[in-house]
Scaffold this motif. Sequence first.
Motif, mmCIF file in Angstrom:
data_model
loop_
_atom_site.group_PDB
_atom_site.id
_atom_site.type_symbol
_atom_site.label_atom_id
_atom_site.label_comp_id
_atom_site.label_asym_id
_atom_site.label_seq_id
_atom_site.Cartn_x
_atom_site.Cartn_y
_atom_site.Cartn_z
ATOM 1 N N ALA A 241 23.396 52.718 58.381
ATOM 2 C CA ALA A 241 23.947 52.400 57.047
ATOM 3 C C ALA A 241 22.863 52.519 55.973
ATOM 4 C CB ALA A 241 24.513 50.981 57.041
ATOM 5 N N ASP A 242 23.290 52.898 54.785
ATOM 6 C CA ASP A 242 22.349 53.133 53.685
ATOM 7 C C ASP A 242 21.913 51.811 53.048
ATOM 8 O OD1 ASP A 242 21.037 53.948 51.318
ATOM 9 O OD2 ASP A 242 22.166 55.827 51.320
ATOM 10 N N ARG A 243 20.656 51.430 53.296
ATOM 11 C CA ARG A 243 20.182 50.136 52.762
ATOM 12 C C ARG A 243 19.996 50.225 51.246
ATOM 13 N NH1 ARG A 243 14.146 50.501 52.775
ATOM 14 N NH2 ARG A 243 13.839 52.677 53.334
ATOM 15 N N ILE A 244 19.735 51.434 50.753
ATOM 16 C CA ILE A 244 19.545 51.570 49.298
ATOM 17 C C ILE A 244 20.901 51.463 48.592
ATOM 18 C CG2 ILE A 244 18.678 53.088 47.460
ATOM 19 C CD1 ILE A 244 16.522 51.914 49.489
ATOM 20 N N GLU A 245 21.937 52.061 49.170
ATOM 21 C CA GLU A 245 23.274 51.928 48.580
ATOM 22 C C GLU A 245 23.705 50.461 48.614
ATOM 23 O OE1 GLU A 245 26.724 53.270 50.712
ATOM 24 O OE2 GLU A 245 27.721 53.983 48.891
ATOM 25 N N ALA A 246 23.464 49.793 49.757
ATOM 26 C CA ALA A 246 23.854 48.379 49.878
ATOM 27 C C ALA A 246 23.115 47.535 48.848
ATOM 28 C CB ALA A 246 23.565 47.883 51.293
ATOM 29 N N GLY A 247 21.805 47.760 48.724
ATOM 30 C CA GLY A 247 21.012 47.003 47.744
ATOM 31 C C GLY A 247 21.488 47.271 46.327
ATOM 32 N N THR A 248 21.877 48.502 46.068
ATOM 33 C CA THR A 248 22.353 48.876 44.728
ATOM 34 C C THR A 248 23.630 48.114 44.375
ATOM 35 O OG1 THR A 248 21.396 51.084 44.961
ATOM 36 C CG2 THR A 248 23.161 50.828 43.335
ATOM 37 N N TYR A 249 24.600 48.084 45.303
ATOM 38 C CA TYR A 249 25.851 47.373 44.995
ATOM 39 C C TYR A 249 25.620 45.861 44.946
ATOM 40 C CZ TYR A 249 28.265 51.803 45.331
ATOM 41 O OH TYR A 249 28.661 53.095 45.095
ATOM 42 N N ALA A 250 24.678 45.366 45.743
ATOM 43 C CA ALA A 250 24.369 43.938 45.671
ATOM 44 C C ALA A 250 23.863 43.594 44.272
ATOM 45 C CB ALA A 250 23.316 43.590 46.725
ATOM 46 N N MET A 251 23.018 44.451 43.738
ATOM 47 C CA MET A 251 22.492 44.192 42.389
ATOM 48 C C MET A 251 23.580 44.371 41.329
ATOM 49 S SD MET A 251 18.752 45.755 42.958
ATOM 50 C CE MET A 251 17.902 45.193 44.436
ATOM 51 N N GLN A 320 17.055 49.854 40.003
ATOM 52 C CA GLN A 320 18.244 49.007 40.030
ATOM 53 C C GLN A 320 17.869 47.544 39.773
ATOM 54 O OE1 GLN A 320 17.324 51.409 42.075
ATOM 55 N NE2 GLN A 320 18.917 52.050 43.479
ATOM 56 N N PHE A 321 16.745 47.114 40.380
ATOM 57 C CA PHE A 321 16.338 45.722 40.178
ATOM 58 C C PHE A 321 15.937 45.500 38.720
ATOM 59 C CE2 PHE A 321 13.608 41.954 40.538
ATOM 60 C CZ PHE A 321 14.527 41.106 41.136
ATOM 61 N N MET A 322 15.334 46.517 38.118
ATOM 62 C CA MET A 322 14.988 46.382 36.703
ATOM 63 C C MET A 322 16.257 46.240 35.867
ATOM 64 S SD MET A 322 12.586 48.686 34.253
ATOM 65 C CE MET A 322 11.358 48.987 35.483
ATOM 66 N N GLY A 323 17.298 46.990 36.256
ATOM 67 C CA GLY A 323 18.586 46.853 35.571
ATOM 68 C C GLY A 323 19.051 45.406 35.597
ATOM 69 N N LEU A 324 18.942 44.783 36.765
ATOM 70 C CA LEU A 324 19.364 43.383 36.915
ATOM 71 C C LEU A 324 18.496 42.462 36.062
ATOM 72 C CD1 LEU A 324 21.144 41.346 38.543
ATOM 73 C CD2 LEU A 324 19.370 41.345 40.293
ATOM 74 N N MET A 325 17.196 42.722 36.039
ATOM 75 C CA MET A 325 16.259 41.854 35.318
ATOM 76 C C MET A 325 16.404 41.932 33.792
ATOM 77 S SD MET A 325 14.438 39.943 37.318
ATOM 78 C CE MET A 325 15.968 39.689 38.203
ATOM 79 N N THR A 326 17.069 42.998 33.304
ATOM 80 C CA THR A 326 17.194 43.127 31.840
ATOM 81 C C THR A 326 17.937 41.949 31.237
ATOM 82 O OG1 THR A 326 19.219 44.436 32.044
ATOM 83 C CG2 THR A 326 17.153 45.675 31.793
ATOM 84 N N MET A 327 18.779 41.262 32.051
ATOM 85 C CA MET A 327 19.516 40.112 31.510
ATOM 86 C C MET A 327 19.103 38.797 32.169
ATOM 87 S SD MET A 327 23.294 41.535 30.565
ATOM 88 C CE MET A 327 23.742 40.066 29.681
ATOM 89 N N ALA A 328 17.893 38.788 32.785
ATOM 90 C CA ALA A 328 17.424 37.545 33.412
ATOM 91 C C ALA A 328 17.031 36.538 32.332
ATOM 92 C CB ALA A 328 16.236 37.850 34.310
#
Length: 430
Positions: A241-251, A320-328
């Motif tokens: 399974a694609d861990r990067i795809e999974a991490g992306t949707y988690a974020m 992707q994580f930076m995307g999430l952090m933009t609204m931290a």
Amino acid sequence: MDRIRIRGGNKLSGVIDISGAKNAALPLMIVPLLTPETVTLHNVPRLVDAQRLQRILQNHGVDITTAGKRVGQLSAAGETLKISAKTITDTTAPYELVSKMRASFWVLGPLIARMGEAKVSLPGGCAIGTRPVDMHIQAFEKLGAECVIEQGYVLAKAKGGLKGGHISFAKVSVGATHAAVMAAVLAKGDTTIENAAMEPEITDVAECLVKMGAKIEGIGTRTLNITGVTSLHGTEHTVVADRIEAGTYAMAVGMAGGDVTLRGARADTLDDVILTMRRAGLDVTSTNEGMRIKRNGTGILPVDVTTDPYPGFPTDLQAQFMGLMTMAKGKSHIRETIFENRFMHVQELVRLGADIHLHGDMAEVRGVAKLTGADVMATDLRASVSLVIAALAAEGETMLHRVYHLDRGFEDLEGKLSAVGADVSRIAGA
Ligand code: UD1
């Protein structure tokens, strides 16, 4: 050219099926060059890169057929490819093909190992830094190949076949490790690879090779010991399974809020990412089906991250994580240590209202209370999906241009996100 339109503000809920990993599927499609027998690969993601690689392999004389669905198979399961390199008709991989996809450079190892010679164009690929192949070439030389670079091509020869050797990589490289392993399995004698990459995709490929008769010890560690065999046979293998795809949707769930199960995701390949997401305030649990991600109303917390080879935080999830952090709720620091030019998403995130400043290899992200939709441009594969993540929480409409970058690595992104309630649609271009 297609565009993707995202209207932000919807929470996400339901199930997303995780596809087979692109970064495992591509080398796995190349592995059959090592044997005249057929290798059957299941769960190959439907991606532009996988289709491109099929064409590249066909150019070498490889026969590829796509099997129909099996009884009881989930509709979300990837394709089954039967790959046969019974006869290799051409040992040259031309510029027109290799320049479109960096991973195709990996044909070099199997071609020298099986045919004793190969001529492969230096690669192209994502514009995320210089991305040399010097370590690939050094590895082949340690195995007794003579390599010269002429007019943009690597010409490699191993009269009498490759011989086992001692390879010690100066830095951890996924690509060079794949290359060394694929060449060493058919070399005469023993090979040691030190400072090998231990990404789950390396493990997946090594496990497939073992099923084909290869002798590899130390799989999943920094040192691989390989005893060469005279031939490999066919097998069947299912792409991890694609861990990067999974991490992306988690974020994405972290950003938009909601409750989503990532069916098929492998939490054991995402330890550091899960820890980081929990620190950011996401509720992440490992379930029988895969992983469940929740965020209930509470704000996103700032977390500092440094990318590192596996088991560290993956460079392929940095954007992707930076995307999430933009609204931290506060300031976070994101350091990129793998590729020197992997911050091209920053200027596009800023177009959506993010507050990010770059200091060398470090991005300082000050969380903002609000992002606003805008026209943005995809610059590379992972960068473009960070814009999708940010847009899910932005007010109004975001239009993502140059979507072809996304299509290289994310299967049916708009379908998967729409199914869990996001307002995402593809607008076909002229
Ligand atoms: C692979 C992944 C990519 C991921 C990267 C790092 C695939 C198809 N791609 O890319 O998604 O971002 O691993 O996890 O699996 N280097 C050299 N000389 C070499 C080879 C690499 O100096 O011969 C350097 C690179 O410039 C980079 C570092 O090593 O700084 C890591 O690169 P590498 O792991 O090889 O990345 P790729 O295999 O290209």
